[in-house]
Design a protein around this motif. Structure first.
Motif, short mmCIF file in Angstrom:
data_model
loop_
_atom_site.label_atom_id
_atom_site.label_comp_id
_atom_site.label_asym_id
_atom_site.label_seq_id
_atom_site.Cartn_x
_atom_site.Cartn_y
_atom_site.Cartn_z
N ALA A 184 0.85 -1.21 0.00
CA ALA A 184 0.00 0.00 0.00
C ALA A 184 0.87 1.24 0.00
O ALA A 184 0.73 2.14 0.84
CB ALA A 184 -0.94 -0.02 1.20
N ARG A 239 0.92 -10.04 5.69
CA ARG A 239 2.16 -10.28 4.96
C ARG A 239 1.94 -11.39 3.94
O ARG A 239 1.55 -12.51 4.29
CB ARG A 239 3.25 -10.71 5.94
CG ARG A 239 4.61 -10.95 5.27
CD ARG A 239 5.57 -11.59 6.27
NE ARG A 239 5.91 -10.66 7.34
CZ ARG A 239 6.94 -9.81 7.26
NH1 ARG A 239 7.70 -9.79 6.20
NH2 ARG A 239 7.19 -8.99 8.24
N ALA A 272 3.81 -4.45 -5.73
CA ALA A 272 4.35 -3.08 -5.63
C ALA A 272 4.95 -2.91 -4.24
O ALA A 272 4.40 -2.21 -3.39
CB ALA A 272 3.24 -2.05 -5.89
#
Ligand code: FAD
Ligand code: NAD
Length: 469
Positions: A184, A239, A272
């Motif tokens: 994020a 995670r 990302a």
């Protein structure tokens, strides 16, 4: 091209390298810039800042038309997304700008060399040319500006189709039914927003307890609330631990903070989780340029010199935020120093912007950093809900927060969540660059009605005297 002699050979034509090349040419140097891609402009122009902003702007218009035009009294019969046209416009924007850099090279008599460069000695660069053959460039100085590449996760390798990096997520050929975004941060939230607005279900998995970890916590929390309202499903303290791909479907495994395991099924995954400096094949260890083994970054002194005096480095390759404007400023400062001028980058005043809607723009220290450093400060806040222009635009989410030194009133940090925060932050950067105070902003006349009046009101609020709240 046989052997050629230059004053400066720049390796990499991203915003760091191409801007440095132009400034060096302005200063009278004979410059070559080597680029391994077919186009100039680097990550930023080709697969980064520019195409992502083109898609953010298009998807924002689509979202406005779908959800918000009605309130403005604008109605129409049918609204349809033409994804190929949206992507073609993005490509056109990129082409216009990368061609523009080529024009600037011609104008400044910079020699573009399209090929893969290797530093062959402290004053020479060997290039395997894209068109075949090779060239050896002799030079007084070498500037490394080879940027960065996506970091990735070992158990979730990019396949360019189902599991992608940011470049893949800039050109999905259809809107994914369910996109999982790992991370994020900047890319996850910007590209997650694009595909959410275009109709995808988007789930964001972040292993820290907050989104955009480096941002001011209060504004980060407000942004999370806003993105959640827009339909992004954000899972914190999650995670990602593995994934299995079967045809067009991916199952992502993750672990929650309490140790429990969970799975998410989707059609596309965007990983990302950050970027790492790119030095592959550059020949740095062979020639003796030091590279930090932990981070992969090239250490430089305050004049951007590596451990070898004829080789400098800038941009994503060296320490600091991986941002295009930081790379540009370093490129300019570096070559100005080479030319005997007083080049300088003020790292205290580099703004950062996350181009979600609302946008989150910051400069200087956050409240958390000020507390950690034991600095006593006063905070002035002003909500866009009380700003006339924001009301007229129907864009009332967010606020401006100004943090000023309690004793001197000097502005130490400005954080803006709101419409066009990316443009509003420039005023704060300029004030901080001149070591200005909150009172300086408060006493400056701001046009009415504008969003910038919220900044002035936040400055007044530092003294507890905002007019409109
Ligand atoms: P790069 O732009 O990475 O350029 C390096 C160049 O070097 C590349 O063209 C590469 O092909 C070339 N190269 C590498 N090795 C060699 C070699 N051996 N020989 C020849 N050429 C070589 N930043 C912002 O400030 N604002 C944004 O909105 C923003 N959005 C982004 C969105 C995305 C999706 C991504 C991925 C990044 C974004 N960034 C943004 C970050 C920004 O793109 C980088 O910080 C910036 O491009 C770094 O510039 P640079 O010149 O250091 O390197
Ligand atoms: P980022 O560092 O911004 O965010 C990565 C996020 O991934 C972090 O929040 C991190 O905690 C999380 N993460 C890491 N490993 C994880 C895991 N295993 N599971 C779940 N979450 C995990 O990196 P990014 O978004 O990839 O962007 C890379 C860089 O590119 C940025 O740091 C920025 O410098 C640049 N960029 C800038 C802009 C902009 O200026 N608007 C836009 C895009 C990219």
């Amino acid at each position: 091209m046989a052997h050629k002699q230059f004053d400066l050979v720049v390796i990499g034509a991203g915003p760091g390298g191409y801007v440095a090349a132009i400034r060096a040419a302005q200063l009278g140097m004979k410059v070559a810039c080597v680029e391994k891609s077919r186009t100039l402009g680097g990550t930023c122009l080709n697969v980064g800042c520019i195409p992502s902003k083109a898609m953010l702007d298009s998807s924002e218009l689509f979202h406005l038309a779908k959800e918000r035009f009605k309130k403005h009294g604008i109605q129409f019969e049918a609204l349809k997304l033409d994804l190929p046209a949206l992507l073609a416009r993005k490509d056109e924007v990129v082409k216009g700008l990368t061609d523009g850099v080529r024009y600037l090279f011609r104008k400044n008599k910079i020699e573009p060399v399209f090929g893969t460069a290797r530093v062959s000695s402290p004053q020479s660069v060997h290039v395997e040319l894209n068109e075949g053959g090779s060239a050896d460039l002799q030079t007084g100085h070498i500037l490394l500006a080879t940027g960065s590449e996506p970091a990735g996760l070992p158990f979730l390798p990019f396949d360019g189709r189902t599991v992608v990096d940011s470049t893949g997520a800039l050109s999905f050929d259809r809107v994914p039914d369910h996109l999982i975004v790992v991370g994020a941060g900047y890319i996850g939230l910007e590209l997650g927003s694009v595909w959410r607005r275009l109709g995808a279900r988007v789930t964001v998995l972040e292993f820290l307890p907050r989104i955009v970890p480096a941002a001011d916590q209060e504004l980060g929390e407000l942004l999370k609330r806003s993105l959640t309202k827009q339909g992004l499903e954000i899972h914190l303290e999650t995670r990602v631990t593995g994934a299995s791909v079967a045809g067009d479907r991916v199952t992502v495994s993750a672990q929650k903070k309490d140790g429990s395991n969970t799975e998410f099924a989707c059609s596309r995954v965007l990983v990302a989780v950050g970027r790492r400096p790119f030095t592959t094949g550059l020949g740095l260890s062979e020639v003796g340029v030091a590279v930090d083994p932990q981070t992969g970054r090239v250490p430089v002194d305050p004049h951007f010199r590596t451990n070898l005096p004829t080789i400098s480095a800038i941009g994503d390759l060296i320490e600091g935020p991986m941002l295009a404007h930081k790379a540009e400023d370093e490129g300019i400062a570096c070559v100005e120093i080479l030319a005997g001028k007083a080049g300088h980058v003020n790292y205290e005043t580099i703004p950062s912007v996350i181009y979600t809607w609302p946008e989150l723009a910051s400069v200087g220290l956050t409240e958390e950093q000020l507390k950690q450093r034991g600095v006593s400060y006063r905070a002035g806040k002003f909500p866009f809900l009380a700003n006339g222009r924001a009301k007229a635009m129907d864009e009332t989410e967010g606020l401006v927060k100004i943090l000023a030194d309690a004793a001197t009133d000097r502005v130490l940090g400005v954080h803006i969540l709101g419409p066009r925060a990316s443009e509003l932050i420039a005023e704060a950067v300029a004030v901080m660059e001149f070591a200005g105070s909150a009172e300086d902003i408060a006493r400056t006349c701001h046009a009415h009605p504008t969003l910038s009046e919220a900044t002035r009101e936040a400055a007044l609020a530092v003294e507890g005297r905002a007019i409109h709240s």
